[in-house]
Design an enzyme around this catalytic site. Sequence first.
Site, PDB file in Angstrom:
ATOM      1  N   ASP A   8       0.809  -1.215   0.000  1.00 58.19           N
ATOM      2  CA  ASP A   8       0.000   0.000   0.000  1.00 58.19           C
ATOM      3  C   ASP A   8       0.849   1.276   0.000  1.00 58.19           C
ATOM      4  OD1 ASP A   8      -2.352   1.546   0.278  1.00 58.19           O
ATOM      5  OD2 ASP A   8      -2.196   1.534   2.463  1.00 58.19           O
TER       6      ASP A   8
ATOM      7  N   GLU B 160       3.329  -8.108   7.686  1.00 59.62           N
ATOM      8  CA  GLU B 160       2.078  -8.731   7.244  1.00 59.62           C
ATOM      9  C   GLU B 160       2.196  -9.796   6.165  1.00 59.62           C
ATOM     10  OE1 GLU B 160      -0.863  -5.763   6.331  1.00 59.62           O
ATOM     11  OE2 GLU B 160      -1.163  -5.365   8.458  1.00 59.62           O
TER      12      GLU B 160
ATOM     13  N   TYR C 166      -6.803  -3.141  12.918  1.00 63.07           N
ATOM     14  CA  TYR C 166      -7.702  -2.082  12.435  1.00 63.07           C
ATOM     15  C   TYR C 166      -9.130  -2.279  12.930  1.00 63.07           C
ATOM     16  CZ  TYR C 166      -3.790  -0.350   9.774  1.00 63.07           C
ATOM     17  OH  TYR C 166      -2.566   0.190   9.430  1.00 63.07           O
TER      18      TYR C 166
ATOM     19  N   GLU D  61       0.807  -0.918  14.071  1.00 62.36           N
ATOM     20  CA  GLU D  61      -0.139  -0.150  13.257  1.00 62.36           C
ATOM     21  C   GLU D  61      -1.515  -0.205  13.882  1.00 62.36           C
ATOM     22  OE1 GLU D  61      -0.440  -1.172   9.055  1.00 62.36           O
ATOM     23  OE2 GLU D  61       1.732  -1.325   8.884  1.00 62.36           O
TER      24      GLU D  61
HETATM   25  C1  GCB Z   1      -1.454  -2.322   6.710  1.00 64.23           C
HETATM   26  C2  GCB Z   1      -0.156  -2.208   5.985  1.00 64.23           C
HETATM   27  C3  GCB Z   1       0.149  -0.787   5.573  1.00 64.23           C
HETATM   28  C4  GCB Z   1      -1.108  -0.116   5.047  1.00 64.23           C
HETATM   29  C5  GCB Z   1      -2.143  -0.099   6.146  1.00 64.23           C
HETATM   30  C6  GCB Z   1      -3.472   0.547   5.696  1.00 64.23           C
HETATM   31  O1  GCB Z   1      -1.722  -3.247   7.414  1.00 64.23           O
HETATM   32  O2  GCB Z   1       0.915  -2.750   6.715  1.00 64.23           O
HETATM   33  O3  GCB Z   1       1.170  -0.790   4.629  1.00 64.23           O
HETATM   34  O4  GCB Z   1      -0.868   1.167   4.562  1.00 64.23           O
HETATM   35  O5  GCB Z   1      -2.419  -1.395   6.549  1.00 64.23           O
HETATM   36  O6  GCB Z   1      -3.620   1.747   5.859  1.00 64.23           O
HETATM   37  O7  GCB Z   1      -4.322  -0.154   5.189  1.00 64.23           O
END
Ligand code: GCB
Length: 597
Positions: free
Chosen positions: A164, A416, A472, A510
Amino acid sequence: MESMLFPCVNACRSCFLLDGLWKMQFDPEGTGEQENWQNGLPDSFSIPVPASFSDLFTDARIRDYCGDFWYERSFYLDNDSSRDVILRFGSITHRAVIYINGTEAGRHEGGFTPVVLNITPLVRFDARNRISVRVNNKLNETSLPCGAVKVLPDGRKLAAPYFDFFNYSGIQRSVYLLRIPKESIIDYDTRISLTDDRAEIQYSIKTSGTHECIAEIFDRKGSLVAESAGREGTLVIENPHLWKVYDGYLYTLVIRIVDGGHDIDKYPARLGIRTIEVRDGKILLNNEEIYLKGYGKHEDFEVIGRTFSYPVAKRDFELMKWSNANCFRTSHYPYAEEWYQMADEEGILIIDEVPAVGMMRSLMNFADAGKGSEESYFFNAPTVDQLQENHKTALREMITRDKNHPSVIAFSIFNEPETTYPSALAYFRPLFSLARELDVQNRPLTGALLMSSRPDTDLTYELCDFVSLNRYYGWYVAGGPELMSAEDMFRREMDGWKRVLQGKPLIFTEFGADTSAYEHKLPSVMWSQEYQNEYYEMNFRVMDSYDFIKGELVWNFADFQTTEGVMRVNGNKKGIFTRNRQPKDAAFLLKKRWENK
Ligand code: GCB
């Protein structure tokens, strides 16, 4: 591997910066070498070096160019045959063949570590010399990072990252021409132990010859505080000024190769006196527990893309300190060396990550991960051996380059990948062993686990000294009106980790929510600044209920460029700061929380 030591100038060594305007030409058919472009580009234009080329032009075909492209410049060399001539690129993304005066001088795979070549046999003294570089920015399933190439109906190639962030490429870091003694210092290691009022620094020096070595340590005022003769030994500092967060005190370790009273080579290295370890479920800096607070970042900025820029980096360090952060992860690749030098001075901690990202056959792994639709067969592909070879090389180069920075407190071996099948464990085990072998300081090792790598499914967490999670809840999973359910799901997962980890520390590498800097809404909706705050408040509520959680790095420090798609609004908007480094509301929430954390 040639010496990775950062360039310096003194009585034994010199260096010339080759940054500036170079010539460039695209080679879409890949016929440049056959057509002898290494002896002069036929139809070039000017391009700044260092620079990611993509955002400098107004033509989308150039921005998205994928394939071979060439750089060229000349340099003059006066006669000094007593020293070797070394050409050093901070990085060339993603792979390159380098020619000197038309002859191949070397090649390199991997876009985020230095390319260093001894070009002595190929140069002409007292004359002009030509450097030509054939670069290629394609992604594949053995490259780090991983991806593919998509061919459009008109034959144009497009990078299709399995990750991403935008596939910025080119010569994105500074280029140096060095002259170093024929017998020279190649590398050194230090390992520090602390007792109440003294530091013992075990050192070892690697050179290309057999003469004796001397190591000396000077404090900031220039006073000699320790010395030792030999390629290996122990230096002792009484009452050392320790390297700490926001107090990046640096001594100078001067390494010399000597012949009687004469220096054959001399290298001044910066040395921070600190220890880092994981013990009894805690992350300890100088034997004191530390809670990691900060960000996952990118090297990313308007116009310059992934080019290193001192002013942008300085602004970023100021914002990190303003928000009371103490740490960042170099997601998802090793950054330019200047970042680490600045972090050493600022007293900011770094989790240094190898570009092992996109190890899943998906164009949207960051989104698919949450839906459980990940591909498990990545590590069984016919190409897996080559992938692992490249992964080992990238790890070796990153650790060799970065191991002597006090700011680097851990290495991250992946971001990941699929980690729930035995093939993943078999793939990663040798990489962790290699990292342990390479890092004399024995820093903690980790890797960022995706949503589906859970306490009951993940097979790799045992390799890690502390576990790192990318989560998330409240964004990709149960967002908006379902935030309360997200909290329940999050707590259930954390209860699971508590059971299996049995005291091993865990941090978040994250968590975040896309947020438009222009949206406000009461009551909140997803994408509004109010929602970003509510999202973080919920996440912090959960994190504060578990004492094995030892750190929180939010995603992301700033908005950043990605490939185009329905999931992204001209890039990823999870920044706490906008792409031009102004705060969203959440910046104030973090600043307040981290003041007392
Ligand atoms: C993740 C990735 C990261 C993305 C992020 C997202 O898990 O490691 O590279 O930018 O999510 O914002 O979706």
